[in-house]
Design a protein around this motif. Structure first.
Motif, PDB file in Angstrom:
ATOM      1  N   PHE A  77      41.451  39.338 -61.246  1.00  0.00           N
ATOM      2  CA  PHE A  77      40.012  38.797 -60.933  1.00  0.00           C
ATOM      3  C   PHE A  77      39.760  38.904 -59.496  1.00  0.00           C
ATOM      4  N   ARG A  89      36.008  35.503 -59.354  1.00  0.00           N
ATOM      5  CA  ARG A  89      36.225  35.476 -60.804  1.00  0.00           C
ATOM      6  C   ARG A  89      34.777  36.239 -61.511  1.00  0.00           C
ATOM      7  N   ILE A  90      34.064  36.825 -60.665  1.00  0.00           N
ATOM      8  CA  ILE A  90      32.882  37.842 -61.107  1.00  0.00           C
ATOM      9  C   ILE A  90      33.485  38.878 -61.808  1.00  0.00           C
ATOM     10  N   SER A  91      34.289  39.795 -61.285  1.00  0.00           N
ATOM     11  CA  SER A  91      34.681  40.944 -61.642  1.00  0.00           C
ATOM     12  C   SER A  91      36.279  40.989 -61.917  1.00  0.00           C
ATOM     13  N   MET A  92      36.638  42.103 -62.495  1.00  0.00           N
ATOM     14  CA  MET A  92      38.388  42.173 -62.393  1.00  0.00           C
ATOM     15  C   MET A  92      38.615  43.764 -62.563  1.00  0.00           C
ATOM     16  N   ILE A 117      36.024  43.982 -73.957  1.00  0.00           N
ATOM     17  CA  ILE A 117      34.740  43.937 -73.525  1.00  0.00           C
ATOM     18  C   ILE A 117      33.722  44.741 -74.472  1.00  0.00           C
ATOM     19  N   ASN A 160      23.121  41.631 -71.605  1.00  0.00           N
ATOM     20  CA  ASN A 160      23.468  40.290 -71.198  1.00  0.00           C
ATOM     21  C   ASN A 160      25.147  40.061 -71.201  1.00  0.00           C
ATOM     22  N   LYS A 161      26.019  41.172 -71.104  1.00  0.00           N
ATOM     23  CA  LYS A 161      27.298  41.049 -71.416  1.00  0.00           C
ATOM     24  C   LYS A 161      27.840  41.831 -70.063  1.00  0.00           C
ATOM     25  N   PRO A 162      29.272  41.775 -69.763  1.00  0.00           N
ATOM     26  CA  PRO A 162      29.812  42.535 -68.815  1.00  0.00           C
ATOM     27  C   PRO A 162      29.823  43.859 -68.905  1.00  0.00           C
ATOM     28  N   MET A 207      35.673  45.622 -64.561  1.00  0.00           N
ATOM     29  CA  MET A 207      34.722  45.005 -65.288  1.00  0.00           C
ATOM     30  C   MET A 207      33.914  43.961 -64.288  1.00  0.00           C
ATOM     31  N   LEU A 208      32.716  43.761 -64.706  1.00  0.00           N
ATOM     32  CA  LEU A 208      31.946  42.893 -63.941  1.00  0.00           C
ATOM     33  C   LEU A 208      31.116  42.178 -64.860  1.00  0.00           C
ATOM     34  N   ALA A 209      30.846  40.947 -64.563  1.00  0.00           N
ATOM     35  CA  ALA A 209      29.844  40.216 -65.137  1.00  0.00           C
ATOM     36  C   ALA A 209      28.703  40.306 -64.891  1.00  0.00           C
ATOM     37  N   PRO A 210      27.667  40.069 -66.041  1.00  0.00           N
ATOM     38  CA  PRO A 210      26.224  40.197 -65.501  1.00  0.00           C
ATOM     39  C   PRO A 210      25.486  39.268 -64.772  1.00  0.00           C
ATOM     40  N   ARG A 211      24.331  39.566 -64.436  1.00  0.00           N
ATOM     41  CA  ARG A 211      23.365  38.660 -63.753  1.00  0.00           C
ATOM     42  C   ARG A 211      22.533  38.520 -64.814  1.00  0.00           C
ATOM     43  N   ILE A 212      22.296  37.097 -65.153  1.00  0.00           N
ATOM     44  CA  ILE A 212      21.228  36.787 -66.280  1.00  0.00           C
ATOM     45  C   ILE A 212      20.082  35.897 -65.644  1.00  0.00           C
TER      46      ILE A 212
END
Lengths: 344, 271
Positions: free
Chosen positions: B43, B47-50, B134, B232-234, B250-255
């Protein structure tokens, strides 16, 4: 206030504000408001006021310091003290007396023209009035920060929320929340950064510190009950005098050696003038409420401008500027999800 | 625990460029070694991306590993050392447990340069899971140069953008108070590999440009990437190193909604 002296025994670890992003922190409201009243002052040591003579020091603190924390996506919950418990009466009498003394000293210093002294002593004379509290709560609401009215001790209520994981930790300068069972205590939350030392022109950098209760108990090798007993020997808000001649190190030694207050009193010739069983009970089972609302709102810029600028004399451009920046950065952080939250 | 690895010049560049990409976002991490490959799975600090990076033994001229284990690396320093590679040099990486140091040796004809890199202790209480899944309801291969351009255009406007995938097109867009950006691209375009275009359902999600751009900066513009995501997923960006391995990001979304449930409770992982 509180068992400050315990800091002789334990050290916190530095933590960055950005590490507190997205975390909910229960803030001891009185603790912080007194901090603002003591530190946010004019050149002559007097409180900031608007043209109608209304105190604004605490509002200035709430606005700018909270804005800084909100910008990091920290979610604050303010907890206000309720009615003090019977046990705290003595401490309160003591504080009132201290303030009276400070006021006398302030007068003397003014007559002497000793402005340096005036500035210092003035900080100790202030009291939070009903109007100040009302204004503070109003501003919190406009900033989208929820607050809770504790039935008694704010620290106890804050610790309860942390213990039940409704918030991540408690923010206060005092250590009482650790006695009340909070797993995490954050100190210097609103003080961090470059600060001027009192009575000098030197500056120091104050770091935000984190104390983890579990580590602390492990390091000191004490049980939660022993931590409370130790604090009572040192002196708490409920027995401010503690035991004469017993400081943190001695108290720690006694508890380590004998385990409980009862055993300490049996074996050591000291006098504890306090109903320690009752004080223990306050720490173990404090009066708290389940009736609270933790809904975080959005920053109401127009509402704040109307309140602070039109009614309390704040500079509109500056207020708008800090609020729009805060709102934007807060949104940017809170909207960004963490990847690991998708893996469970 | 020890290893002796050797990479020819071309493959040492592949290693270096991938380490460079990872080190732009992560400053320290574990490097894992097993009998088939070396791997970095980490990460970023927020821990927003990996990252998931694998370089298989096929990429190496020599691959001697006596055991599976992990080393704590200062990635920034490692990257700076790898960057010094000259065109005529092969790269040797040696590790010996007793020394707790990674030796980085560049060899050319009649010349040898070496660095040693001390291993570091890394506290990682919540490492990435072994298997990461994912969800992808939209996926396509896209030219790196084109995607880089989309990111650049977007960053003029905002700090995040939206990807909206339809059965017949993908729209990248973003907006600020006063300005907007929109790029529409179809499966028949030159920028997208037509046969790779697979939209299971209309999907729409927002992502931080800063993270994506840090990743894409290091990708050669002539490469092709696979992008996969769901609403709304990575998002996952896959950069394949042919038969030699891969780099996945991999990157988490902004919601949009910033509100969380009022009765949210922290769990052990939050502490």
């Amino acid at each position: 206030m509180g068992v400050k002296k315990i800091s002789d025994l334990i050290k916190g670890e530095p933590i960055e504000l950005s590490d507190l992003s997205r975390k909910r922190l229960a803030v001891d409201a009185y603790n912080i408001l007194y901090q603002f009243l003591a530190s946010i002052r004019g050149m002559d040591g007097s409180l900031l006021k608007n043209i109608d003579g209304m105190v604004t020091s605490h509002l200035s603190g709430l606005l700018y310091r909270n804005a800084r924390l909100l910008q990091h996506g920290i979610k604050l919950v303010y907890v206000f003290d309720g009615k003090p418990s019977e046990l705290k009466k003595e401490e309160i009498r003591r504080r009132v007396k201290l303030k009276e003394k400070a006021r006398e000293e302030l007068e003397e210093a003014r007559e002497r023209g000793d402005m340096e002294r005036v500035r210092t002593v003035a900080q100790r004379t202030v009291s939070l009035t009903e109007d100040m509290l009302k204004d503070a709560k109003h501003l919190l609401r406009l900033m989208g920060i929820p607050y809770i009215e504790a039935p008694q001790e704010g620290e106890a209520q804050a610790a309860y929320l942390a213990q039940h994981r409704k918030v991540w930790g408690v923010a206060s300068q005092d250590f009482d929340s650790l006695l009340f069972g909070a797993p995490i205590l954050i100190r210097n939350l609103t003080l961090s950064g470059r600060r001027k030392l009192p009575r000098s022109n030197r500056y120091i950098t104050v770091n935000v510190e984190i104390y983890r209760r579990e580590n602390l108990l492990k390091e000191l090798n004490l049980t939660p009950d022993q931590l409370i007993d130790m604090a009572i020997l040192i002196g708490t808000d409920f027995n401010p005098d503690g035991v004469k001649g017993v400081g943190p190190k001695t108290a720690y030694k006694y508890i380590q050696q004998y385990g409980t207050i009862e055993k300490v009193l049996e074996n050591v010739n000291i006098e504890l003038n306090a109903d320690y069983e009752e004080i223990r009970e306050v720490f173990r089972n404090p009066v708290i409420t389940e009736d609270y609302d933790l809904s975080f709102g959005e920053i109401d810029i127009e509402g704040i401008v109307e309140f602070l600028c039109e009614q309390r004399g704040f500079d509109e451009a500056r207020v708008r500027n800090v609020l729009s920046k805060t709102k934007e950065e807060q949104k940017s952080i809170l909207q960004q999800k963490r990847l690991d939250s998708f893996f469970s | 625990m020890s290893f002796d690895l050797q990479l020819d010049n071309e493959n040492s560049k592949i290693l270096a460029s991938n380490i460079s990409i990872i080190s732009s976002i992560v400053s320290e991490c574990f490097l894992s070694i097993n009998k088939d490959s070396i791997q970095i799975k980490t990460f970023d600090p927020t821990r927003i991306s990996m990252f998931d990076f694998v370089l298989k033994k096929e990429a190496f001229q020599e691959f001697k590993v006596d055991n599976s284990f992990s080393l704590g690396l200062n990635l920034e320093t490692f990257n700076n050392m790898l960057k010094t590679a000259k065109k005529d040099e092969v790269l040797n990486l040696n590790f010996d447990e007793r020394e707790q140091r990674l030796r980085i040796v560049f060899k050319a004809k009649n010349r040898e340069r070496s660095f040693t890199l001390k291993m570091i202790d890394i506290k990682d209480d919540n490492p990435p899971p072994d298997k990461v899944k994912i969800l992808r309801t939209a996926q396509f291969n896209i030219d790196a140069s084109f995607f880089q351009q989309v990111l650049k255009d977007s960053m003029m406007i905002s700090d995040h953008f939206k990807i909206h995938a339809f059965p017949d097109k993908v729209i990248f867009s973003c907006s600020s108070f006063s300005n907007e950006m929109e790029t529409v691209v179809g499966p028949e375009s030159e920028e997208i590999e037509t046969e790779s275009f697979e939209i299971i359902e209309e999907s729409e999600s927002s992502y931080s440009l800063e993270f994506l751009n840090n990743f894409m900066k290091g990708i050669r513009s002539s490469e092709t990437l696979t992008i996969g995501f769901a609403t709304n997923k990575p998002i996952i960006l896959e950069y394949n190193l042919e038969n030699k391995g891969y780099l996945h990001y991999m990157l988490a979304p902004r919601i949009e909604s910033v509100a969380d449930e009022e009765d949210y409770e922290y769990d052990d992982e939050d502490y």
